[in-house]
Design an enzyme around this catalytic site. Structure first.
Site, PDB file in Angstrom:
ATOM      1  N   PRO A  16      98.288  21.886  58.485  1.00  0.00           N
ATOM      2  CA  PRO A  16      98.018  21.509  59.878  1.00  0.00           C
ATOM      3  C   PRO A  16      97.738  22.754  60.702  1.00  0.00           C
ATOM      4  O   PRO A  16      98.479  23.738  60.635  1.00  0.00           O
ATOM      5  CB  PRO A  16      99.322  20.824  60.315  1.00  0.00           C
ATOM      6  CG  PRO A  16     100.371  21.361  59.400  1.00  0.00           C
ATOM      7  CD  PRO A  16      99.688  21.648  58.100  1.00  0.00           C
ATOM      8  N   MET A  17      96.667  22.721  61.500  1.00  0.00           N
ATOM      9  CA  MET A  17      96.287  23.840  62.345  1.00  0.00           C
ATOM     10  C   MET A  17      95.848  23.307  63.702  1.00  0.00           C
ATOM     11  O   MET A  17      94.927  22.482  63.783  1.00  0.00           O
ATOM     12  CB  MET A  17      95.146  24.645  61.706  1.00  0.00           C
ATOM     13  CG  MET A  17      95.525  25.349  60.412  1.00  0.00           C
ATOM     14  SD  MET A  17      94.114  26.184  59.619  1.00  0.00           S
ATOM     15  CE  MET A  17      93.287  24.760  58.864  1.00  0.00           C
ATOM     16  N   ALA A  18      96.514  23.767  64.750  1.00  0.00           N
ATOM     17  CA  ALA A  18      96.196  23.303  66.096  1.00  0.00           C
ATOM     18  C   ALA A  18      94.758  23.661  66.445  1.00  0.00           C
ATOM     19  O   ALA A  18      94.308  24.786  66.220  1.00  0.00           O
ATOM     20  CB  ALA A  18      97.156  23.926  67.106  1.00  0.00           C
ATOM     21  N   GLN A  70     102.563  15.580  62.059  1.00  0.00           N
ATOM     22  CA  GLN A  70     103.492  16.692  62.235  1.00  0.00           C
ATOM     23  C   GLN A  70     103.984  16.725  63.676  1.00  0.00           C
ATOM     24  O   GLN A  70     103.193  16.683  64.615  1.00  0.00           O
ATOM     25  CB  GLN A  70     102.841  18.032  61.896  1.00  0.00           C
ATOM     26  CG  GLN A  70     103.854  19.180  61.934  1.00  0.00           C
ATOM     27  CD  GLN A  70     103.233  20.545  61.761  1.00  0.00           C
ATOM     28  OE1 GLN A  70     102.588  21.049  62.673  1.00  0.00           O
ATOM     29  NE2 GLN A  70     103.420  21.146  60.588  1.00  0.00           N
ATOM     30  N   CYS A 100     105.136  27.257  63.096  1.00  0.00           N
ATOM     31  CA  CYS A 100     104.180  27.784  64.068  1.00  0.00           C
ATOM     32  C   CYS A 100     104.751  29.021  64.758  1.00  0.00           C
ATOM     33  O   CYS A 100     105.840  28.965  65.348  1.00  0.00           O
ATOM     34  CB  CYS A 100     103.840  26.729  65.110  1.00  0.00           C
ATOM     35  SG  CYS A 100     102.636  27.312  66.337  1.00  0.00           S
ATOM     36  N   LYS A 139     107.576  22.050  57.222  1.00  0.00           N
ATOM     37  CA  LYS A 139     106.758  23.252  57.043  1.00  0.00           C
ATOM     38  C   LYS A 139     107.443  24.402  57.761  1.00  0.00           C
ATOM     39  O   LYS A 139     107.789  24.284  58.936  1.00  0.00           O
ATOM     40  CB  LYS A 139     105.342  23.078  57.587  1.00  0.00           C
ATOM     41  CG  LYS A 139     104.437  24.261  57.253  1.00  0.00           C
ATOM     42  CD  LYS A 139     102.995  24.015  57.670  1.00  0.00           C
ATOM     43  CE  LYS A 139     102.080  25.094  57.063  1.00  0.00           C
ATOM     44  NZ  LYS A 139     102.363  26.444  57.594  1.00  0.00           N
ATOM     45  N   ASN A 200     101.983  28.467  50.804  1.00  0.00           N
ATOM     46  CA  ASN A 200     100.928  28.596  51.815  1.00  0.00           C
ATOM     47  C   ASN A 200     100.802  30.067  52.190  1.00  0.00           C
ATOM     48  O   ASN A 200     101.784  30.800  52.215  1.00  0.00           O
ATOM     49  CB  ASN A 200     101.304  27.731  53.027  1.00  0.00           C
ATOM     50  CG  ASN A 200     100.354  27.881  54.199  1.00  0.00           C
ATOM     51  OD1 ASN A 200     100.786  28.111  55.321  1.00  0.00           O
ATOM     52  ND2 ASN A 200      99.072  27.732  53.960  1.00  0.00           N
ATOM     53  N   ASP A 202      97.213  32.953  52.606  1.00  0.00           N
ATOM     54  CA  ASP A 202      96.246  33.848  51.951  1.00  0.00           C
ATOM     55  C   ASP A 202      95.679  33.308  50.647  1.00  0.00           C
ATOM     56  O   ASP A 202      95.213  34.075  49.805  1.00  0.00           O
ATOM     57  CB  ASP A 202      96.867  35.224  51.687  1.00  0.00           C
ATOM     58  CG  ASP A 202      97.269  35.957  52.961  1.00  0.00           C
ATOM     59  OD1 ASP A 202      96.936  35.463  54.047  1.00  0.00           O
ATOM     60  OD2 ASP A 202      97.910  37.018  52.849  1.00  0.00           O
ATOM     61  N   GLY A 224      95.068  26.774  54.512  1.00  0.00           N
ATOM     62  CA  GLY A 224      94.880  26.726  55.955  1.00  0.00           C
ATOM     63  C   GLY A 224      93.581  27.377  56.378  1.00  0.00           C
ATOM     64  O   GLY A 224      92.499  26.803  56.251  1.00  0.00           O
TER      65      GLY A 224
END
Length: 335
Positions: A16-18, A70, A100, A139, A200, A202, A224
């Site tokens: 998940p990425m805002a 999430q 986050c 996460k 998660n 790289d 990501g």
């Protein structure tokens, strides 16, 4: 790989990425091979859900199972209510954000800031797990800073409470996204719990994916930033993981194929957000798709000047058509 009652098609997840993992991008990455994709982080303050941004984040129309929401916040009762409301609205997995690192999140005692307060983490996890009858996942990062990598302790706590899977970013909050992800702590976490673990951080190629799996022993991988402008990375990784001694069968998409993937994505963004907002949101995706390609600055200038969907699509198509006609240009330059 299973999370609760859900058997995943493979062991790859979209992180998940805002501002990135909206419904169009999640659907695209699922088509490209991601087995699971959480929506953008949603505040636990239900009073804010009436905004257009929150309504879009709660849109899971046409999304294949399992649908993952999430939530983020620092109040156990509010987190429990947010979880229950999302389940009532169709969420099939609730993911809790302890990862986050953004200041606007951490300053509100949420996200990775919670890792400094293990009793509060316990209260939140207990409240959410008790409130819903669907799997709860978590996460998180490896710790608050390199001197306080308490990820293993929180992982054991989460498993004991009933959390059914963990995703671990291989950096502390203090590290933000700087430097290289470290996987030793993730390996320690995997060895200390029996629930599924996603690594998660790289993971940007099939070779790196194999290396991380071998080094950590985890069950799955969460991708990501490497999926930004390169959603086919899931196909690339799957090919590498399923490869024999001679390598996988992944063939990088041609410039023409990238163009078609991109144009379809932009059309979905225009439809999802409406033309005016969709054109604005599409700009960052266009930048990512064009990253490191010949004459990308020219595309950026042309696209930023487009104020409607038709012009934006025409300029993007013209740019990639020109690249396709240049034999020296190849997808490898965008890796």
């Amino acid at each position: 790989m299973r999370i609760g009652n859900y058997e995943l098609a493979n062991n790859l997840a979209l992180a998940p990425m805002a501002g990135v993992t909206d419904l169009p991008f999640r659907l695209l990455c699922r088509r490209m091979g991601a087995a699971i994709a959480a929506g953008e982080m949603l505040t636990c303050d239900v009073r804010l859900w009436h905004t257009e941004k929150s309504r879009r984040r709660m849109d899971h129309s046409g999304e294949p199972e399992p649908r993952v929401v999430q939530i983020a916040g620092g109040d156990p009762a509010m987190m429990a209510e947010a979880a229950q409301r999302n389940v009532d609205a169709g969420a099939q997995i609730i993911d809790i954000n302890l990862g986050c690192p953004a200041k606007k999140v951490c300053n509100k005692a949420a996200g990775s800031a919670l890792m400094r307060d293990e009793p509060l983490v316990r209260a939140i996890l207990e409240a959410v797990v008790k409130a819903v009858n669907v799997p709860v996942t978590l996460k998180m990062r490896t710790g608050w800073d390199p001197a306080h990598r308490n990820g293993p302790a929180i992982a054991r706590m989460a498993e004991a409470i009933g959390v059914q899977a963990l995703a671990i970013h291989g950096r502390t909050r203090a590290c933000m996204y700087q430097g290289q992800a470290e996987y030793e702590t993730i390996r320690t976490i995997k060895q200390s719990v029996s629930i599924p673990i996603f690594a998660n951080g790289d993971i940007d190629s099939g070779a790196k994916a194999k290396h991380v799996l071998e080094q950590t022993g985890v069950d799955g991988l969460m991708i990501g930033r490497s999926a930004q402008g390169r959603p086919w990375i899931f196909r690339e990784i799957l090919a590498a993981l399923n490869a024999g001694p001679q390598g996988g069968d992944f063939v990088a998409p041609s410039i023409a194929e990238v163009r078609d993937i991109m144009l379809a994505h932009l059309r979905d963004l225009h439809a999802f957000y409406g033309e005016e907002a969709g054109v604005r949101v599409a700009r960052k995706h266009i930048d990512w798709y064009a990253k490191s390609r010949a004459s990308a600055p020219a595309l950026r200038r042309a696209v930023m000047q487009a104020t409607n969907a038709t012009t934006q699509l025409e300029r993007v198509q013209a740019y990639f058509d020109a690249l396709a006609a240049a034999p020296e240009e190849s997808l490898s330059s965008a890796a």
